[in-house]
Design an enzyme around this catalytic site. Structure first.
Site, mmCIF file in Angstrom:
data_model
loop_
_atom_site.group_PDB
_atom_site.id
_atom_site.type_symbol
_atom_site.label_atom_id
_atom_site.label_comp_id
_atom_site.label_asym_id
_atom_site.label_seq_id
_atom_site.Cartn_x
_atom_site.Cartn_y
_atom_site.Cartn_z
ATOM 1 N N LYS A 92 0.745 -1.296 -0.029
ATOM 2 C CA LYS A 92 -0.071 0.082 -0.015
ATOM 3 C C LYS A 92 0.826 1.182 0.012
ATOM 4 C CE LYS A 92 -3.811 1.903 2.658
ATOM 5 N NZ LYS A 92 -4.728 1.728 3.908
ATOM 6 N N SER A 166 -9.437 2.232 2.354
ATOM 7 C CA SER A 166 -8.105 3.245 1.712
ATOM 8 C C SER A 166 -7.308 2.080 1.201
ATOM 9 C CB SER A 166 -7.586 3.953 2.555
ATOM 10 O OG SER A 166 -6.826 3.431 3.711
ATOM 11 N N SER A 190 -9.940 0.308 6.920
ATOM 12 C CA SER A 190 -9.432 0.214 5.809
ATOM 13 C C SER A 190 -8.872 -1.052 4.956
ATOM 14 C CB SER A 190 -8.441 1.509 5.902
ATOM 15 O OG SER A 190 -8.747 2.572 5.775
#
Length: 476
Positions: A92, A166, A190
């Site tokens: 990420k 996210s 997330s």
């Protein structure tokens, strides 16, 4: 923030049958010498090149670097000991990968390539995993859809839908079969929201299980690192590596579990849709058939706890923007408003440790006579895949809150929470449930996930994105 990638040489033919294999199977075959890490990574990079234009999961694709890292795994004298030998992974875009720039999804940052890996990246690499790319996130990782100026990340199950956020880019990559395992982190859902949107399994560990900060300050203790996977065994292996523990099959409990079920929404006026209710009911039926005791019991989330969660969400984003040196003028309008509110919250001293500790104590009492809590994850199908960054702060936060009311409380409490696919789905999209446990119950949740997976197996990948493969590389 355009994705950067060098391409595979045309002369190198990739074996597409390797795409879609579980991480644990890849690692076992590379450890034994039955596969080379290079051929595994080459196959996954070729598949990435085929599907990336439709899903927009990656900001950076590391073709040459990944192949070099795979070759190093093949030649390592420790190859036979590596728990993730040759497994392609994605990271990420809010942690450091040596030689790459972490942007936290923002164009307003000053590009500074990292000089060293973040601890979670270092642990993945030490275990033999190969970082093939860096996945997209919404700015400052504060929204439940993944998009930015010039790009919208899309759900492989339905590209008109978002993979959530996210960790949306990571989830899209795993659901599309581009990697079998991806890093993400979770400050208010997330990891769990993208898992629910994309039909994956994940676990937000409890406080202190996986070391290493998330952003500037882990959103004042709410955010934790984890992985997204398509099987419980892969999830368990990835989480063990991040936690610095041996990879082992989760031990079964000594007796049947007492499992509480709650479908009441913490957000007033939000109702669970029929598919979400059917998913909970399907899991309840299997749990009872397996001999567990299931009872209805609602946790009480007091207004002070809900306010404490929002306060940390606002303040954490401002702290991250400050640490990154973001220029407010270059930030998205919604994020600029978010950070400005966070700055006011911090200056007013509203981030109070006793709020989180009081709620953690209340939840400790809740788990005094039950072992696990079963809840929904989201109220309905994922948000549409659209440029949410063009909308204001209020439109984004309202959409997020109405879609995803069941995840953020467990970040404030610092308790482990696992999401897995279950139920009939939502018109071609997956549906999921959430298991929550007391502090230290990660192993229990993983074992329970494995039991549900055996009784209610799920399709491991979005079918349109999985190339022709042997039957053993799919499920569902």
């Amino acid at each position: 923030m355009d994705a950067s990638a060098d391409r595979l040489p045309a002369s190198e033919v990739a074996d597409r049958s390797l795409v879609g294999l579980p991480a644990t199977e890849i690692a076992a075959r590379v450890r034994s010498g039955g596969l080379s890490a290079v051929e595994v990574v080459r196959a996954h990079l070729a598949h990435l090149a085929d599907v990336e234009a439709r899903i927009g999961a990656f900001r950076v694709v590391r073709t040459a670097a990944a192949l070099a890292e795979a070759a190093a795994v093949d030649s390592s004298p420790r190859r036979a000991e590596l728990p993730l030998a040759g497994v392609p992974v994605a990271v990420k875009d809010n942690v450091a990968v040596a030689g790459e720039v972490a942007t936290d999804g923002s164009r307003a940052h000053v590009p500074r390539p990292a000089t060293a890996d973040h601890p979670v990246v270092a642990r993945l690499r030490a275990a033999g995993a190969v970082v093939v790319g860096i996945t997209r996130v919404p700015e400052l990782c504060i929204y439940a859809a993944t998009d930015a100026p010039g790009t919208v990340t899309r759900n492989p199950w339905d590209t008109a839908r978002s993979p959530a956020g996210s960790s949306g880019g990571s989830a899209a990559a795993v659901a599309a079969g581009v990697v079998p395992l991806a890093h993400g982190n979770d400050g208010m859902g997330s990891l769990r929201l993208p898992a629910a949107a994309c039909g994956l399994v994940t676990l937000k560990p409890g406080r202190g299980v996986v070391p290493g900060p998330v952003g500037a300050n882990s959103w004042f203790g709410m955010a934790e690192h984890g992985v997204l996977a398509t099987t419980t065994a892969d999830l368990a292996a990835g989480l063990a590596v991040l936690a610095g523990r041996p990879v082992a099959e989760p031990e079964a409990p000594v007796a049947p579990l007492r499992i509480a079920v709650s479908t009441r929404s913490p957000v007033p006026g939000v109702r669970l849709d029929a598919a979400g209710r059917a998913a909970v009911d399907a899991v309840v039926g299997e749990l009872r058939a397996a001999g567990h005791t299931v009872l209805r019991k609602d946790p009480v989330v007091l207004p002070g706890a809900a306010l404490g969660t929002v306060v940390r969400w606002l303040a954490g984003a401002d702290a991250d923007a400050e640490a990154l040196g973001l220029d407010p003028v270059g930030m998205e309008p919604r994020s600029r408003t978010h950070a400005r509110l966070g700055r006011w919250v911090r200056r007013a001293g509203l981030v109070r440790p006793r709020t989180a500790e009081a709620f953690r104590g209340r939840m400790t009492s809740f788990f005094a006579d039950v072992d696990v809590l079963l809840t929904p994850v989201v109220a309905g199908p994922p948000l549409p895949a659209r440029p949410w960054h063009e909308r204001g702060f209020l439109a984004n936060t309202t959409a997020n809150a109405r879609w995803a009311p069941w995840t953020s409380a467990w970040n404030l409490a610092g308790l482990p929470a696992l999401v897995l696919p279950a139920g009939p789905g939502r018109a071609g999209l997956p549906s999921s449930v959430q298991f929550v446990g007391p502090a230290g119950s990660e192993t229990r949740l993983l074992w329970l996930s494995g039991e549900v997976e055996r009784r209610l197996p799920w399709r491991r990948h979005a079918p349109v994105f999985v190339p022709d493969q042997p039957a053993g590389s799919r499920s569902g």
